[in-house]
Write a protein that holds these residues in place. Structure first.
Motif, mmCIF file in Angstrom:
data_model
loop_
_atom_site.group_PDB
_atom_site.id
_atom_site.type_symbol
_atom_site.label_atom_id
_atom_site.label_comp_id
_atom_site.label_asym_id
_atom_site.label_seq_id
_atom_site.Cartn_x
_atom_site.Cartn_y
_atom_site.Cartn_z
ATOM 1 N N LEU A 53 87.853 -52.959 -92.294
ATOM 2 C CA LEU A 53 86.616 -52.832 -91.387
ATOM 3 C C LEU A 53 86.786 -52.891 -90.019
ATOM 4 N N ASN A 54 86.074 -52.217 -89.289
ATOM 5 C CA ASN A 54 86.091 -52.271 -87.930
ATOM 6 C C ASN A 54 85.283 -53.184 -87.171
ATOM 7 N N TYR A 55 85.724 -54.390 -86.994
ATOM 8 C CA TYR A 55 85.012 -55.366 -86.341
ATOM 9 C C TYR A 55 84.788 -55.205 -84.753
ATOM 10 N N LYS A 56 85.725 -54.377 -84.126
ATOM 11 C CA LYS A 56 85.522 -54.208 -82.765
ATOM 12 C C LYS A 56 84.233 -53.325 -82.526
ATOM 13 N N LYS A 57 83.950 -52.503 -83.391
ATOM 14 C CA LYS A 57 82.970 -51.530 -82.870
ATOM 15 C C LYS A 57 81.468 -52.472 -82.731
ATOM 16 N N THR A 58 81.448 -53.538 -83.806
ATOM 17 C CA THR A 58 80.282 -54.234 -83.852
ATOM 18 C C THR A 58 80.068 -55.277 -82.942
ATOM 19 N N PHE A 59 81.294 -55.878 -82.431
ATOM 20 C CA PHE A 59 81.190 -56.936 -81.643
ATOM 21 C C PHE A 59 81.375 -56.391 -80.098
ATOM 22 N N GLU A 115 91.977 -58.919 -82.483
ATOM 23 C CA GLU A 115 92.009 -58.740 -83.667
ATOM 24 C C GLU A 115 91.072 -59.722 -84.492
ATOM 25 N N ALA A 116 90.749 -59.144 -85.971
ATOM 26 C CA ALA A 116 89.833 -59.994 -86.798
ATOM 27 C C ALA A 116 90.159 -59.563 -88.267
ATOM 28 N N ALA A 117 89.727 -60.405 -88.913
ATOM 29 C CA ALA A 117 89.867 -60.324 -90.497
ATOM 30 C C ALA A 117 88.840 -61.531 -90.804
ATOM 31 N N PRO A 118 88.503 -61.371 -92.257
ATOM 32 C CA PRO A 118 87.578 -62.490 -92.625
ATOM 33 C C PRO A 118 88.165 -63.795 -92.278
ATOM 34 N N GLY A 119 87.204 -64.519 -91.625
ATOM 35 C CA GLY A 119 87.421 -65.981 -91.253
ATOM 36 C C GLY A 119 88.405 -65.998 -90.051
ATOM 37 N N TYR A 120 88.806 -65.089 -89.331
ATOM 38 C CA TYR A 120 89.534 -65.332 -88.535
ATOM 39 C C TYR A 120 89.486 -64.397 -87.070
ATOM 40 N N ALA A 121 89.604 -64.708 -86.033
ATOM 41 C CA ALA A 121 89.468 -63.584 -84.953
ATOM 42 C C ALA A 121 90.280 -64.233 -83.672
ATOM 43 N N GLN A 122 90.744 -63.190 -82.812
ATOM 44 C CA GLN A 122 91.542 -63.563 -81.645
ATOM 45 C C GLN A 122 90.880 -62.692 -80.766
ATOM 46 N N ALA A 123 90.385 -63.458 -79.290
ATOM 47 C CA ALA A 123 89.914 -62.725 -78.248
ATOM 48 C C ALA A 123 90.803 -63.073 -77.138
ATOM 49 N N GLN A 124 90.692 -62.255 -76.103
ATOM 50 C CA GLN A 124 91.446 -62.527 -74.839
ATOM 51 C C GLN A 124 90.540 -62.212 -73.540
ATOM 52 N N MET A 125 90.900 -63.107 -72.516
ATOM 53 C CA MET A 125 90.253 -62.834 -71.436
ATOM 54 C C MET A 125 91.173 -63.108 -70.303
ATOM 55 N N GLU A 126 91.261 -62.092 -69.497
ATOM 56 C CA GLU A 126 91.867 -62.036 -68.173
ATOM 57 C C GLU A 126 91.240 -62.906 -66.983
ATOM 58 N N VAL A 127 91.848 -63.676 -66.599
ATOM 59 C CA VAL A 127 91.237 -64.715 -65.483
ATOM 60 C C VAL A 127 90.941 -63.801 -64.343
ATOM 61 N N SER A 128 89.831 -63.787 -63.592
ATOM 62 C CA SER A 128 89.623 -63.267 -62.303
ATOM 63 C C SER A 128 89.059 -64.371 -61.697
ATOM 64 N N SER A 129 88.495 -63.980 -60.483
ATOM 65 C CA SER A 129 87.783 -64.883 -59.352
ATOM 66 C C SER A 129 86.286 -65.118 -59.939
ATOM 67 N N THR A 130 85.829 -64.325 -60.733
ATOM 68 C CA THR A 130 84.592 -64.583 -61.219
ATOM 69 C C THR A 130 84.336 -65.649 -62.179
ATOM 70 N N HIS A 131 85.677 -66.111 -62.612
ATOM 71 C CA HIS A 131 85.512 -67.147 -63.824
ATOM 72 C C HIS A 131 85.809 -68.480 -63.088
#
Length: 136
Positions: A3-9, A24-40
């Motif tokens: 399944l293409n989770y990225k397109k939905t999210f 990445e994502a799978a049923p019951g699992y997800a991993q996301a990243q954020m590059e820290v910038s001055s806006t954070h």
């Protein structure tokens, strides 16, 4: 076929505006990243707790909706362990309990050195409405 989770999210405008990307994502699992910038940053020059919560909440949302039923948070809490000012942060969400109407997830946020930055736990209410994913 997967399944293409990225397109939905990718439609999560708030996450996108905060520089969060689904890795990445799978049923019951997800991993996301954020590059820290001055806006954070908060007023003392470290990553704002709200930015960390947003990163964790996005991974939580993906993992909890990954079964194809709309899942909405009914409870969430976060604990902060280490201040950070730079680099890429990774949020890994794992399902720890799932039944017909409720699901509970743990999200660990780490820095590039795999040091713990924050720990998030959330519970969702699972509606009957469907989340549609394209096959990839």
């Amino acid at each position: 076929m997967a399944l293409n989770y990225k397109k939905t999210f990718e439609q999560d405008v708030f996450a996108k505006n905060n520089g969060i990307e689904l890795v990445e994502a799978a049923p019951g699992y997800a991993q996301a990243q954020m590059e820290v910038s001055s806006t954070h940053y908060n007023s003392v020059g470290i990553v704002h707790g709200g930015a960390l919560f947003t990163l964790a909440d996005f991974a939580f949302a993906v993992a909890s909706n990954s079964h194809g039923r709309v899942a909405l948070a009914i409870d969430a809490e976060i604990s902060f362990f280490k201040a950070t000012t730079k680099g890429t942060l990774t949020a890994t969400a794992t399902e720890i309990a799932l039944n017909g109407k409720l699901g509970t997830y743990l999200v660990e946020i780490t820095n590039e050195a795999k040091e713990p930055i924050a720990h998030f736990k959330g519970t969702v209410y699972r509606k009957k409405d469907q989340v549609l994913f394209e096959e990839s």
